[in-house]
Enzyme design. Structure first.
Site, PDB file in Angstrom:
ATOM      1  N   VAL A  11       0.828  -1.209   0.000  1.00  0.00           N
ATOM      2  CA  VAL A  11       0.000   0.000   0.000  1.00  0.00           C
ATOM      3  C   VAL A  11       0.867   1.265   0.000  1.00  0.00           C
ATOM      4  CG1 VAL A  11      -1.588   1.350   1.443  1.00  0.00           C
ATOM      5  CG2 VAL A  11      -2.025  -1.065   1.028  1.00  0.00           C
ATOM      6  N   PHE A 155      -8.360   0.981  -0.924  1.00  0.00           N
ATOM      7  CA  PHE A 155      -9.161  -0.082  -1.545  1.00  0.00           C
ATOM      8  C   PHE A 155      -8.466  -0.723  -2.741  1.00  0.00           C
ATOM      9  CE2 PHE A 155     -12.080   2.579   0.782  1.00  0.00           C
ATOM     10  CZ  PHE A 155     -12.868   1.651   1.432  1.00  0.00           C
ATOM     11  N   PHE A 255     -16.686 -11.761  -8.027  1.00  0.00           N
ATOM     12  CA  PHE A 255     -16.526 -12.438  -6.722  1.00  0.00           C
ATOM     13  C   PHE A 255     -17.534 -13.559  -6.494  1.00  0.00           C
ATOM     14  CE2 PHE A 255     -13.661  -9.069  -6.048  1.00  0.00           C
ATOM     15  CZ  PHE A 255     -12.800  -9.491  -5.053  1.00  0.00           C
ATOM     16  N   GLY A 259     -13.944 -21.736  -5.810  1.00  0.00           N
ATOM     17  CA  GLY A 259     -12.513 -22.044  -5.866  1.00  0.00           C
ATOM     18  C   GLY A 259     -12.024 -22.583  -4.543  1.00  0.00           C
ATOM     19  N   GLY A 263      -7.369 -15.865   0.155  1.00  0.00           N
ATOM     20  CA  GLY A 263      -6.227 -15.718   1.067  1.00  0.00           C
ATOM     21  C   GLY A 263      -5.793 -14.269   1.048  1.00  0.00           C
ATOM     22  N   CYS A 266      -5.396  -9.440   3.518  1.00  0.00           N
ATOM     23  CA  CYS A 266      -6.522  -8.600   3.944  1.00  0.00           C
ATOM     24  C   CYS A 266      -7.761  -9.377   4.384  1.00  0.00           C
ATOM     25  CB  CYS A 266      -6.882  -7.629   2.827  1.00  0.00           C
ATOM     26  SG  CYS A 266      -5.557  -6.441   2.518  1.00  0.00           S
ATOM     27  N   LYS A 269      -7.560 -11.625   7.670  1.00  0.00           N
ATOM     28  CA  LYS A 269      -7.297 -10.881   8.914  1.00  0.00           C
ATOM     29  C   LYS A 269      -8.406  -9.864   9.202  1.00  0.00           C
ATOM     30  CE  LYS A 269      -4.344  -6.933   7.652  1.00  0.00           C
ATOM     31  NZ  LYS A 269      -5.338  -5.890   7.743  1.00  0.00           N
ATOM     32  N   ARG A 334       0.899 -14.300   1.585  1.00  0.00           N
ATOM     33  CA  ARG A 334       0.323 -14.311   2.928  1.00  0.00           C
ATOM     34  C   ARG A 334      -1.046 -14.996   2.903  1.00  0.00           C
ATOM     35  NH1 ARG A 334       1.465  -8.032   4.519  1.00  0.00           N
ATOM     36  NH2 ARG A 334       1.109  -7.772   2.291  1.00  0.00           N
TER      37      ARG A 334
HETATM   38  N1  LIG Z   1      -1.981  -5.264   0.603  1.00  0.00           N
HETATM   39  C1  LIG Z   1      -3.164  -4.841   0.211  1.00  0.00           C
HETATM   40  O1  LIG Z   1      -3.676  -5.231  -0.846  1.00  0.00           O
HETATM   41  C2  LIG Z   1      -3.931  -3.838   1.048  1.00  0.00           C
HETATM   42  C3  LIG Z   1      -5.020  -3.177   0.484  1.00  0.00           C
HETATM   43  C4  LIG Z   1      -5.708  -2.250   1.265  1.00  0.00           C
HETATM   44  C5  LIG Z   1      -5.322  -2.024   2.569  1.00  0.00           C
HETATM   45  N2  LIG Z   1      -4.264  -2.704   3.098  1.00  0.00           N
HETATM   46  C6  LIG Z   1      -3.863  -2.400   4.478  1.00  0.00           C
HETATM   47  O2  LIG Z   1      -2.755  -1.508   4.427  1.00  0.00           O
HETATM   48  C7  LIG Z   1      -1.852  -1.780   5.500  1.00  0.00           C
HETATM   49  C8  LIG Z   1      -0.477  -2.096   4.928  1.00  0.00           C
HETATM   50  O3  LIG Z   1      -0.593  -3.257   4.145  1.00  0.00           O
HETATM   51  P1  LIG Z   1       0.595  -3.770   3.216  1.00  0.00           P
HETATM   52  O4  LIG Z   1       0.098  -4.959   2.495  1.00  0.00           O
HETATM   53  O5  LIG Z   1       1.157  -2.626   2.466  1.00  0.00           O
HETATM   54  O6  LIG Z   1       1.639  -4.230   4.344  1.00  0.00           O
HETATM   55  P2  LIG Z   1       3.168  -4.641   4.155  1.00  0.00           P
HETATM   56  O7  LIG Z   1       3.444  -5.613   5.230  1.00  0.00           O
HETATM   57  O8  LIG Z   1       3.421  -5.001   2.734  1.00  0.00           O
HETATM   58  O9  LIG Z   1       3.957  -3.273   4.446  1.00  0.00           O
HETATM   59  C9  LIG Z   1       4.063  -2.678   5.701  1.00  0.00           C
HETATM   60  C10 LIG Z   1       5.430  -2.020   5.780  1.00  0.00           C
HETATM   61  O10 LIG Z   1       5.494  -1.225   6.965  1.00  0.00           O
HETATM   62  C11 LIG Z   1       6.819  -1.293   7.452  1.00  0.00           C
HETATM   63  N3  LIG Z   1       6.832  -0.869   8.867  1.00  0.00           N
HETATM   64  C12 LIG Z   1       6.350  -1.521   9.937  1.00  0.00           C
HETATM   65  N4  LIG Z   1       6.554  -0.772  11.070  1.00  0.00           N
HETATM   66  C13 LIG Z   1       7.165   0.353  10.681  1.00  0.00           C
HETATM   67  C14 LIG Z   1       7.639   1.513  11.357  1.00  0.00           C
HETATM   68  N5  LIG Z   1       7.494   1.662  12.684  1.00  0.00           N
HETATM   69  N6  LIG Z   1       8.240   2.487  10.647  1.00  0.00           N
HETATM   70  C15 LIG Z   1       8.390   2.368   9.317  1.00  0.00           C
HETATM   71  N7  LIG Z   1       7.967   1.290   8.605  1.00  0.00           N
HETATM   72  C16 LIG Z   1       7.360   0.305   9.283  1.00  0.00           C
HETATM   73  C17 LIG Z   1       7.206  -2.735   7.221  1.00  0.00           C
HETATM   74  O11 LIG Z   1       8.611  -2.897   7.245  1.00  0.00           O
HETATM   75  C18 LIG Z   1       6.605  -2.999   5.841  1.00  0.00           C
HETATM   76  O12 LIG Z   1       7.501  -2.724   4.807  1.00  0.00           O
HETATM   77  C19 LIG Z   1      -2.473  -2.920   6.284  1.00  0.00           C
HETATM   78  O13 LIG Z   1      -3.237  -2.380   7.321  1.00  0.00           O
HETATM   79  C20 LIG Z   1      -3.381  -3.590   5.279  1.00  0.00           C
HETATM   80  O14 LIG Z   1      -4.461  -4.258   5.877  1.00  0.00           O
HETATM   81  C21 LIG Z   1      -3.544  -3.591   2.358  1.00  0.00           C
END
Ligand SMILES: NC(=O)c1ccc[n+]([C@@H]2O[C@H](COP(=O)([O-])OP(=O)(O)OC[C@H]3O[C@@H](n4cnc5c(N)ncnc54)[C@H](O)[C@@H]3O)[C@@H](O)[C@H]2O)c1
Length: 456
Positions: A11, A155, A255, A259, A263, A266, A269, A334
């Site tokens: 994100v 999103f 959706f 399948g 996973g 998001c 969790k 994940r």
């Molecule tokens: N991945 C998706 O498709 C998606 C979509 C929408 C929302 N989200 C939400 O967005 C958030 C981030 O998701 P993501 O998939 O990008 O996670 P991610 O695990 O890929 O990235 C999180 C990053 O934050 C860094 N981090 C952790 N603590 C830190 C700190 N104190 N200072 C600086 N960096 C720090 C980590 O090293 C990591 O690189 C989550 O809450 C997730 O639920 C994710």
């Protein structure tokens, strides 16, 4: 604008690259030094179509910089995005310690009033907790002003993240502060030029909207999977039913593909976090409880099919797995269904030969011991992974798997068995190549309907 994005994951990186692309100056911070070092060399630590080009262009133009920690140089941002992880805690709640830790750092570091944006998915009330931390620290430092905390849940979909961010179907702004709303609308204006898609609402409503969106989508998936299991018993092809119901615009085609379960980082969790929020308020959410249970059962479907074919002999078998990421277009593994199947096969003593267009390295890192002893082998060619396999389990619907060379596959494999976890193949087509095809809620090619058999 001068923007800081904290957290360079799926994100944070996309957010930073897209804002920089619009001409903003964006400083990215991540606690993972290796990740920052890679980014400083112009390499993306994640696979996401289009991200590398955006990162490189904007880094070269001086609009995008990468930092291993929040330093004094970052203390004058107009807007700070918090995009760190909110992983599940043991009790299912979202662990927001990374967000709260960043808030405490910002409270000490920021020297002028900023807008602090919670982009991470976080439980209802989190933005207010961040506000309270910042207010307390401003007061302690004797500053006569406040930061304004906005909830702006994301999103985007991995695999199409840049497009989703650049052309959002909606932008949710959770704020009760008119100035913060004005600045945030200005920031997002280039992304909604053709028509306004910004919805402004209270912070708690914005936080809740994100959870409800994800859990609703998960519900659709578990619903069709439940329907698929009944279809199997009734001798009905779920694909016919999917097309039949999807034609109704109130239902739609998205959706409702049966399948081997959802996973990713998001849906699983976020369902658990919403269930936990309900429990904290002494209430139950039986629909979502069932959605999660059905998904758990569904992830076990490929193994159940393998056992159906091989029974106790599975231990001595070799199973090829195509598709390791939780969905196509990403290297994110994940909570992917592949993890559950690989765990079970390794525990059963089965040999696993796996292929994924981009997620192979992540799987190798997750199973170092199995790779070292040769029980899990990763291949860079899908056909090589099929050599002497007793079955192919297809778990991720990457486009390149849609029309493979079935004749070659039949030659390479020791036994022609396809466990089609994403209903990618027409049973009649693969049947014509001599394969035994097991799909989710699909009929074997030559099987008479079970009910008809009973009547006879
Ligand atoms: N991945 C998706 O498709 C998606 C979509 C929408 C929302 N989200 C939400 O967005 C958030 C981030 O998701 P993501 O998939 O990008 O996670 P991610 O695990 O890929 O990235 C999180 C990053 O934050 C860094 N981090 C952790 N603590 C830190 C700190 N104190 N200072 C600086 N960096 C720090 C980590 O090293 C990591 O690189 C989550 O809450 C997730 O639920 C994710």
């Amino acid at each position: 604008m001068q923007i800081t994005v904290i957290g360079c994951g799926y994100v944070g990186l996309v957010t930073a690259a897209c804002f920089a692309e619009m001409g903003n100056r964006v400083a990215c911070v991540d606690a993972d030094e290796e990740r920052i070092a890679a980014l400083q060399r112009g390499m993306s630590p994640i696979y996401e179509p289009g991200i590398e080009g955006l990162l490189q262009t904007n880094r070269r133009a001086g609009r995008l910089t990468f930092h291993p920690q929040l330093g004094p140089g970052l203390s004058h941002s107009d807007i700070v995005f918090i995009a760190v992880g909110t992983p599940p805690a043991l009790d299912g709640s979202a662990d927001i310690s990374q967000i709260l830790g960043v808030a405490a750092q910002l409270g000490v570091l920021l020297d002028s009033p900023s807008i602090v944006v919670c982009k991470s998915t976080a439980p209802v009330g989190t933005a207010c907790r961040v506000q309270a931390i910042l207010d307390q620290l401003c007061q302690r430092r004797g500053l006569g002003w406040q930061h304004r905390v906005v909830s702006n849940p994301e999103f985007l979909k991995e695999g199409a993240a840049i497009d989703d961010f650049m052309r959002p179907d909606r932008i949710i702004l959770g704020t009760e502060d008119a100035d913060a709303e004005r600045t945030m609308r200005q920031l997002y204006e280039p992304f909604v030029r053709n028509h306004d898609r910004i919805l402004c609402m209270p912070r708690r409503a914005a936080e809740m909207t994100k959870y409800v969106a994800n859990t609703f989508l998960a519900t659709k998936i578990s619903f069709i999977n439940e329907v698929a299991s009944l279809c199997e018993l009734l001798g009905v092809d779920v694909e016919e039913v999917r097309k039949g119901i999807g034609a109704d615009p109130r239902i739609g085609h998205h959706f409702i593909y049966a399948g081997c379960g959802y996973g990713g980082s998001c849906f699983p969790k976020d369902i658990r976090a919403l269930l936990h929020m309900a429990r904290e308020h002494d209430t139950e959410l039986p629909i979502l409880t069932a959605v999660e249970q059905r998904n758990q059962a569904q992830k076990g479907w490929p193994l159940r099919m393998l056992r159906k074919v091989y029974g106790e002999r599975l231990a001595g078998c070799t199973v090829a797995v195509w598709g390791l990421s939780f969905k196509p277009g990403t290297d994110d593994i994940r909570d992917a269904p592949s993890r559950e199947l690989i765990d079970e096969l390794l525990a059963a003593g089965t040999m696993v030969k796996a292929f994924d267009p981009v997620a192979g390295d992540n799987i190798a890192r997750a199973y170092p011991a199995a790779v070292a002893r040769g029980q899990l082998q990763l291949f860079s060619d899908p056909y090589v992974a099929l050599n002497q396999a007793d079955a192919l389990a297809l778990l991720t619907e990457w486009k390149q798997f849609r029309q493979p060379d079935f004749a070659l596959m039949a030659q390479l494999m020791r036994a022609p068995v396809i466990i089609d976890g994403r209903n990618q193949y027409d049973p009649a087509v693969v049947g014509a190549h001599g394969f035994r095809h097991l799909g989710v809620g699909r009929l074997p090619v030559d099987a008479p309907a079970p009910l008809l058999r009973k009547v006879v």
